[in-house]
Design a protein around this motif. Structure first.
Motif, mmCIF file in Angstrom:
data_model
loop_
_atom_site.group_PDB
_atom_site.id
_atom_site.type_symbol
_atom_site.label_atom_id
_atom_site.label_comp_id
_atom_site.label_asym_id
_atom_site.label_seq_id
_atom_site.Cartn_x
_atom_site.Cartn_y
_atom_site.Cartn_z
ATOM 1 N N UNK A 58 -12.662 2.133 5.056
ATOM 2 C CA UNK A 58 -12.164 3.298 5.764
ATOM 3 C C UNK A 58 -11.773 4.432 4.828
ATOM 4 N N UNK A 59 -11.689 4.172 3.540
ATOM 5 C CA UNK A 59 -11.244 5.178 2.598
ATOM 6 C C UNK A 59 -12.425 6.016 2.119
ATOM 7 N N UNK A 60 -12.102 7.063 1.412
ATOM 8 C CA UNK A 60 -13.126 7.936 0.866
ATOM 9 C C UNK A 60 -13.941 7.198 -0.187
ATOM 10 N N UNK A 61 -15.239 7.485 -0.274
ATOM 11 C CA UNK A 61 -16.043 6.846 -1.322
ATOM 12 C C UNK A 61 -15.782 7.456 -2.694
ATOM 13 N N UNK A 62 -15.029 8.557 -2.736
ATOM 14 C CA UNK A 62 -14.708 9.215 -3.996
ATOM 15 C C UNK A 62 -13.309 8.840 -4.445
ATOM 16 N N UNK A 63 -13.138 8.660 -5.747
ATOM 17 C CA UNK A 63 -11.840 8.290 -6.291
ATOM 18 C C UNK A 63 -11.658 9.010 -7.619
ATOM 19 N N UNK A 64 -10.517 9.628 -7.791
ATOM 20 C CA UNK A 64 -10.219 10.323 -9.035
ATOM 21 C C UNK A 64 -9.277 9.453 -9.866
ATOM 22 N N UNK A 115 -17.593 7.352 -7.742
ATOM 23 C CA UNK A 115 -18.205 7.262 -6.425
ATOM 24 C C UNK A 115 -18.524 5.803 -6.121
ATOM 25 N N UNK A 116 -18.069 5.317 -4.977
ATOM 26 C CA UNK A 116 -18.397 3.970 -4.533
ATOM 27 C C UNK A 116 -19.462 4.100 -3.443
ATOM 28 N N UNK A 117 -20.742 3.884 -3.774
ATOM 29 C CA UNK A 117 -21.815 4.068 -2.788
ATOM 30 C C UNK A 117 -21.784 3.051 -1.647
ATOM 31 N N UNK A 118 -21.014 1.971 -1.796
ATOM 32 C CA UNK A 118 -20.939 0.952 -0.746
ATOM 33 C C UNK A 118 -19.676 1.076 0.094
ATOM 34 N N UNK A 119 -18.924 2.134 -0.068
ATOM 35 C CA UNK A 119 -17.622 2.274 0.595
ATOM 36 C C UNK A 119 -17.704 2.121 2.107
ATOM 37 N N UNK A 120 -18.766 2.562 2.703
ATOM 38 C CA UNK A 120 -18.872 2.498 4.164
ATOM 39 C C UNK A 120 -19.774 1.372 4.652
ATOM 40 N N UNK A 121 -20.188 0.494 3.774
ATOM 41 C CA UNK A 121 -21.024 -0.633 4.176
ATOM 42 C C UNK A 121 -20.140 -1.761 4.694
ATOM 43 N N UNK A 122 -20.623 -2.459 5.694
ATOM 44 C CA UNK A 122 -19.904 -3.630 6.199
ATOM 45 C C UNK A 122 -20.216 -4.831 5.297
#
Length: 70
Positions: free
Chosen positions: A6-12, A19-26
């Motif tokens: 549920x979080x943003x795929x970007x993280x500072x 960038x987490x390209x799998x952030x929205x994958x189940x």
């Protein structure tokens, strides 16, 4: 769905953007990709482990009600 999904795929962190390209994958989408593309993975997953870290933090969930990272 996990909080990570549920979080943003970007993280500072430390002045860098990640960038987490799998952030929205189940969970099922990740495993489908692993199996369909013969991606190597830790065999402990096949033994029922759902979250693998170091020796002190890796354990099998005691029951189905526990989360993936229990």
């Amino acid at each position: 769905m996990s909080s990570a999904a549920n979080s943003s795929p970007f993280h500072s962190s430390k002045g860098r953007w990640k960038l987490n390209p799998l952030a929205y994958w189940s969970y099922d989408q990740v495993w489908s990709c692993i199996r369909n593309n013969d991606v190597p993975y830790n065999p402990l997953y096949d033994q029922g482990y759902t979250s693998i870290g170091d020796e002190m933090t890796t354990s099998k969930p005691d029951n189905a009600d526990e989360g993936e990272r229990s």
